[in-house]
Write a protein that holds these residues in place. Structure first.
Motif, PDB file in Angstrom:
ATOM      1  N   TYR A  19     -41.087  25.329 -40.003  1.00  0.00           N
ATOM      2  CA  TYR A  19     -41.311  24.788 -38.659  1.00  0.00           C
ATOM      3  C   TYR A  19     -40.001  24.431 -37.960  1.00  0.00           C
ATOM      4  CZ  TYR A  19     -46.343  24.876 -38.293  1.00  0.00           C
ATOM      5  OH  TYR A  19     -47.642  25.309 -38.164  1.00  0.00           O
ATOM      6  N   ALA A  20     -38.992  24.003 -38.705  1.00  0.00           N
ATOM      7  CA  ALA A  20     -37.680  23.777 -38.084  1.00  0.00           C
ATOM      8  C   ALA A  20     -37.126  25.093 -37.531  1.00  0.00           C
ATOM      9  CB  ALA A  20     -36.719  23.174 -39.105  1.00  0.00           C
ATOM     10  N   ILE A  21     -37.370  26.180 -38.255  1.00  0.00           N
ATOM     11  CA  ILE A  21     -36.955  27.501 -37.774  1.00  0.00           C
ATOM     12  C   ILE A  21     -37.654  27.828 -36.461  1.00  0.00           C
ATOM     13  CG2 ILE A  21     -37.199  29.974 -38.259  1.00  0.00           C
ATOM     14  CD1 ILE A  21     -36.576  29.287 -41.203  1.00  0.00           C
ATOM     15  N   PHE A  22     -38.955  27.570 -36.379  1.00  0.00           N
ATOM     16  CA  PHE A  22     -39.683  27.818 -35.134  1.00  0.00           C
ATOM     17  C   PHE A  22     -39.227  26.868 -34.022  1.00  0.00           C
ATOM     18  CE2 PHE A  22     -43.332  29.614 -37.804  1.00  0.00           C
ATOM     19  CZ  PHE A  22     -43.006  30.915 -37.479  1.00  0.00           C
ATOM     20  N   GLU A  23     -39.017  25.601 -34.361  1.00  0.00           N
ATOM     21  CA  GLU A  23     -38.590  24.618 -33.355  1.00  0.00           C
ATOM     22  C   GLU A  23     -37.217  24.997 -32.798  1.00  0.00           C
ATOM     23  OE1 GLU A  23     -40.484  22.313 -32.205  1.00  0.00           O
ATOM     24  OE2 GLU A  23     -41.973  21.854 -33.766  1.00  0.00           O
ATOM     25  N   SER A  24     -36.311  25.408 -33.666  1.00  0.00           N
ATOM     26  CA  SER A  24     -34.992  25.811 -33.211  1.00  0.00           C
ATOM     27  C   SER A  24     -35.066  27.095 -32.391  1.00  0.00           C
ATOM     28  CB  SER A  24     -34.067  26.016 -34.414  1.00  0.00           C
ATOM     29  OG  SER A  24     -32.796  26.477 -34.001  1.00  0.00           O
ATOM     30  N   GLY A  25     -35.885  28.041 -32.832  1.00  0.00           N
ATOM     31  CA  GLY A  25     -36.048  29.279 -32.082  1.00  0.00           C
ATOM     32  C   GLY A  25     -36.621  29.051 -30.701  1.00  0.00           C
ATOM     33  N   LEU A  26     -37.483  28.042 -30.568  1.00  0.00           N
ATOM     34  CA  LEU A  26     -38.093  27.718 -29.275  1.00  0.00           C
ATOM     35  C   LEU A  26     -37.087  27.114 -28.313  1.00  0.00           C
ATOM     36  CD1 LEU A  26     -40.779  27.484 -27.629  1.00  0.00           C
ATOM     37  CD2 LEU A  26     -41.028  25.195 -28.640  1.00  0.00           C
ATOM     38  N   THR A  27     -36.207  26.249 -28.823  1.00  0.00           N
ATOM     39  CA  THR A  27     -35.292  25.495 -27.954  1.00  0.00           C
ATOM     40  C   THR A  27     -33.877  26.037 -27.937  1.00  0.00           C
ATOM     41  OG1 THR A  27     -34.718  23.985 -29.764  1.00  0.00           O
ATOM     42  CG2 THR A  27     -36.632  23.401 -28.408  1.00  0.00           C
ATOM     43  N   SER A  28     -33.550  26.959 -28.876  1.00  0.00           N
ATOM     44  CA  SER A  28     -32.191  27.492 -29.032  1.00  0.00           C
ATOM     45  C   SER A  28     -31.189  26.383 -29.344  1.00  0.00           C
ATOM     46  CB  SER A  28     -31.752  28.255 -27.769  1.00  0.00           C
ATOM     47  OG  SER A  28     -32.556  29.388 -27.579  1.00  0.00           O
ATOM     48  N   GLU A  48     -32.220  18.986 -36.723  1.00  0.00           N
ATOM     49  CA  GLU A  48     -32.091  18.156 -37.918  1.00  0.00           C
ATOM     50  C   GLU A  48     -33.394  18.230 -38.708  1.00  0.00           C
ATOM     51  OE1 GLU A  48     -29.604  16.176 -39.163  1.00  0.00           O
ATOM     52  OE2 GLU A  48     -28.167  16.772 -37.608  1.00  0.00           O
ATOM     53  N   MET A  49     -33.299  18.571 -39.976  1.00  0.00           N
ATOM     54  CA  MET A  49     -34.486  18.684 -40.830  1.00  0.00           C
ATOM     55  C   MET A  49     -35.294  17.385 -40.839  1.00  0.00           C
ATOM     56  SD  MET A  49     -36.024  20.768 -43.077  1.00  0.00           S
ATOM     57  CE  MET A  49     -36.669  20.928 -44.753  1.00  0.00           C
ATOM     58  N   SER A  50     -34.612  16.250 -40.932  1.00  0.00           N
ATOM     59  CA  SER A  50     -35.309  14.964 -41.001  1.00  0.00           C
ATOM     60  C   SER A  50     -36.128  14.694 -39.746  1.00  0.00           C
ATOM     61  CB  SER A  50     -34.303  13.833 -41.218  1.00  0.00           C
ATOM     62  OG  SER A  50     -33.371  13.766 -40.135  1.00  0.00           O
ATOM     63  N   GLU A  51     -35.673  15.211 -38.602  1.00  0.00           N
ATOM     64  CA  GLU A  51     -36.377  14.994 -37.338  1.00  0.00           C
ATOM     65  C   GLU A  51     -37.690  15.777 -37.292  1.00  0.00           C
ATOM     66  OE1 GLU A  51     -34.562  13.076 -34.183  1.00  0.00           O
ATOM     67  OE2 GLU A  51     -34.737  12.247 -36.204  1.00  0.00           O
ATOM     68  N   VAL A  52     -37.743  16.893 -37.993  1.00  0.00           N
ATOM     69  CA  VAL A  52     -38.977  17.667 -38.075  1.00  0.00           C
ATOM     70  C   VAL A  52     -39.953  16.990 -39.041  1.00  0.00           C
ATOM     71  CG1 VAL A  52     -39.991  19.903 -38.669  1.00  0.00           C
ATOM     72  CG2 VAL A  52     -37.777  19.799 -37.526  1.00  0.00           C
ATOM     73  N   ILE A  53     -39.435  16.500 -40.167  1.00  0.00           N
ATOM     74  CA  ILE A  53     -40.299  15.839 -41.149  1.00  0.00           C
ATOM     75  C   ILE A  53     -40.942  14.589 -40.561  1.00  0.00           C
ATOM     76  CG2 ILE A  53     -40.320  14.626 -43.366  1.00  0.00           C
ATOM     77  CD1 ILE A  53     -38.103  16.548 -44.293  1.00  0.00           C
ATOM     78  N   ASN A  54     -40.164  13.785 -39.823  1.00  0.00           N
ATOM     79  CA  ASN A  54     -40.726  12.522 -39.313  1.00  0.00           C
ATOM     80  C   ASN A  54     -41.472  12.671 -37.990  1.00  0.00           C
ATOM     81  OD1 ASN A  54     -38.781  12.501 -37.202  1.00  0.00           O
ATOM     82  ND2 ASN A  54     -37.368  11.233 -38.378  1.00  0.00           N
ATOM     83  N   GLY A  55     -41.450  13.873 -37.403  1.00  0.00           N
ATOM     84  CA  GLY A  55     -42.232  14.124 -36.200  1.00  0.00           C
ATOM     85  C   GLY A  55     -41.500  13.905 -34.894  1.00  0.00           C
ATOM     86  N   ASN A  56     -40.223  13.532 -34.940  1.00  0.00           N
ATOM     87  CA  ASN A  56     -39.475  13.348 -33.700  1.00  0.00           C
ATOM     88  C   ASN A  56     -39.253  14.663 -32.964  1.00  0.00           C
ATOM     89  OD1 ASN A  56     -39.292  10.596 -34.041  1.00  0.00           O
ATOM     90  ND2 ASN A  56     -37.256  10.660 -34.986  1.00  0.00           N
ATOM     91  N   ILE A  57     -39.221  15.763 -33.703  1.00  0.00           N
ATOM     92  CA  ILE A  57     -39.139  17.092 -33.094  1.00  0.00           C
ATOM     93  C   ILE A  57     -40.403  17.848 -33.483  1.00  0.00           C
ATOM     94  CG2 ILE A  57     -37.922  19.298 -33.060  1.00  0.00           C
ATOM     95  CD1 ILE A  57     -35.331  17.791 -33.535  1.00  0.00           C
ATOM     96  N   SER A  58     -41.216  18.194 -32.493  1.00  0.00           N
ATOM     97  CA  SER A  58     -42.513  18.818 -32.808  1.00  0.00           C
ATOM     98  C   SER A  58     -43.040  19.693 -31.682  1.00  0.00           C
ATOM     99  CB  SER A  58     -43.555  17.735 -33.109  1.00  0.00           C
ATOM    100  OG  SER A  58     -43.762  16.907 -31.972  1.00  0.00           O
ATOM    101  N   LYS A  59     -42.174  20.082 -30.745  1.00  0.00           N
ATOM    102  CA  LYS A  59     -42.649  20.807 -29.565  1.00  0.00           C
ATOM    103  C   LYS A  59     -43.433  22.058 -29.932  1.00  0.00           C
ATOM    104  CE  LYS A  59     -41.038  22.633 -25.126  1.00  0.00           C
ATOM    105  NZ  LYS A  59     -39.841  22.873 -24.249  1.00  0.00           N
ATOM    106  N   TYR A  60     -42.940  22.812 -30.895  1.00  0.00           N
ATOM    107  CA  TYR A  60     -43.637  24.034 -31.298  1.00  0.00           C
ATOM    108  C   TYR A  60     -44.999  23.720 -31.891  1.00  0.00           C
ATOM    109  CZ  TYR A  60     -44.439  28.615 -33.448  1.00  0.00           C
ATOM    110  OH  TYR A  60     -44.976  29.840 -33.800  1.00  0.00           O
TER     111      TYR A  60
END
Length: 420
Positions: free
Chosen positions: A385-394, A398-410
């Protein structure tokens, strides 16, 4: 006294877990498989028939999960449905005090994973994630060799997996749909994610470019090794079976920075027509290592400075004189120390699943804690999901931000559509 177990989901993975249960009975009576559940009666019956032929005990068949809950006195369930329903089934069971093992990926999104972890802790029940690769004896051997320093300090790694084409993976519709976490970047990627982190530690940042190459996928031939597991199962195909319209990315090129400083080139695609390739290497300050992910019996291949040929099996074993397999794995492989093994995929597969089930039983009874719990399960899913999140935003993520839900747009669209 055996604990009552149910398998929920009787497709390909459900059958494989049933075979793992049968394998377990040779070594342990921790569980008794009392029921199987699948919305398609014929799929459930197929699995129940196979269990009956091997054990003379026929699990009761259900097509409704709630009915099974009401009718059975279950101690644990083994979830082998598609990823879409992992969280809802697990949460329902855990709220009833039932222990859970669920196939990978742990859930459809990280938010669903966090809810599962919360319910598990609140109800004091075991939540185990069935992640097989790391348990394979050759993966354990690889980890021991890497930790021994035989290739020095790891500096960078390459993980490349390219194949697929225009055929539907395993001829399963959900594996083409975003709302089912269907992309092979997730479904296969969690295996690879877990192995990278098992071998090299936690991930700090991810930057990726992603793409959907093929929007129309076609029914094709299943890999002969997997066909024996998957051909019986039913799926919800559209009326026009000529093609399935995919809606999730099938290709990703990512760079990972591990907390240790190791850099990983992570490339995965299920869109390559005719050409398949796989590379799994770790480069160190004193040598390099090529490894496989398991169920082949093959050891890693190691090159070190000063030797033109790879190390022999005997040289690798000599490099880790104190390494031994854990007692449970050794019980199923017949030895606590080996440099390779010879057995068909399906035999190794059912042994690994039997180990997962026995580990679940030991965790329930307090003998020992299970290895892959919610935290490791979430880390494994967080990389795809970090790969998808980064691909979406270019942007680098941060891995920890995906785990804790701070980054979740995708993932937000999936969570919204599923009411998570």
């Amino acid at each position: 006294m055996s604990m009552n177990l149910a398998i929920v989901g009787c497709g390909g993975m459900g059958l494989r877990h049933a075979l793992g249960y049968i394998e377990l009975l040779d070594k342990s009576e921790s569980f008794k498989l009392v029921s199987v559940c699948d919305p398609y009666y014929d799929s459930a019956k197929h699995v129940a028939d196979i269990v009956y032929k091997s054990t003379s005990d026929r699990p009761r068949i259900y097509t409704d999960f709630s009915e099974m809950h009401d009718q059975e006195n279950l101690d644990a369930i083994d979830i082998t449905t598609n990823t879409l329903s992992h969280h809802s089934i697990a949460i329902s069971a855990m709220k009833r005090g039932i222990h859970v093992m669920t196939e990978k990926p742990m859930a459809v999104t990280l938010k669903a994973c966090r809810k599962m972890k919360e319910v598990s802790e609140k109800n004091n029940v075991v939540l185990s994630i069935a992640e097989q690769y790391r348990r394979d004896p050759m993966c354990r051997f690889t980890k021991a060799l890497l930790d021994s320093g035989i290739i020095g300090d790891p500096s960078f790694a390459v993980k490349l997996s390219v194949g697929g084409g225009i055929e539907l993976p395993h001829n399963t519709v959900w594996r083409s749909k975003k709302n089912s976490a269907g992309s092979m970047i997730i479904d296969q990627g969690v295996h690879e994610s877990d192995m990278i982190q098992y071998l090299l530690g936690d991930i700090q940042t991810i930057y990726s470019e992603t793409k959907m190459v093929h929007t129309n996928l076609y029914l094709g031939k299943i890999n002969p090794i997997l066909a024996k597991f998957y051909e019986h199962r039913s799926d919800e195909y559209p009326e026009d079976k000529n093609f399935i319209q995919a809606d999730q990315e099938d290709t990703a090129f990512a760079v990972l920075k591990m907390k240790s400083g190791v850099i990983v080139n992570f490339v995965t695609s299920y869109a390559s027509i005719g050409i398949s390739n796989g590379v799994n290497t770790i480069q160190g300050t004193k040598g390099s290592m090529a490894f496989v992910y398991g169920r082949t019996g093959n050891p890693p291949k190691i090159y070190i400075i000063g030797k033109d040929e790879p190390l022999s099996e005997e040289e690798m074993l000599s490099a880790v004189p104190d390494w031994k397999l854990d007692e449970l794995t050794a019980k199923f492989w017949g030895s606590n120390r080996m440099g390779h093994y010879n057995m068909p995929f399906e035999v190794a597969d059912k042994k690994l699943i039997a180990i997962e089930l026995e580990e679940l039983a030991r965790s329930i009874t307090g003998i020992e804690k299970h290895e892959v719990g919610p935290d490791i399960g979430m880390k494994a899913l967080a990389l795809p999901y970090a790969i998808f999140e980064s691909g979406l935003t270019s942007n680098a993520i941060e891995m920890s931000e995906v785990i804790n839900g701070n980054i979740s747009k995708y993932q937000d669209e999936i969570d919204s559509n599923l009411g998570i």
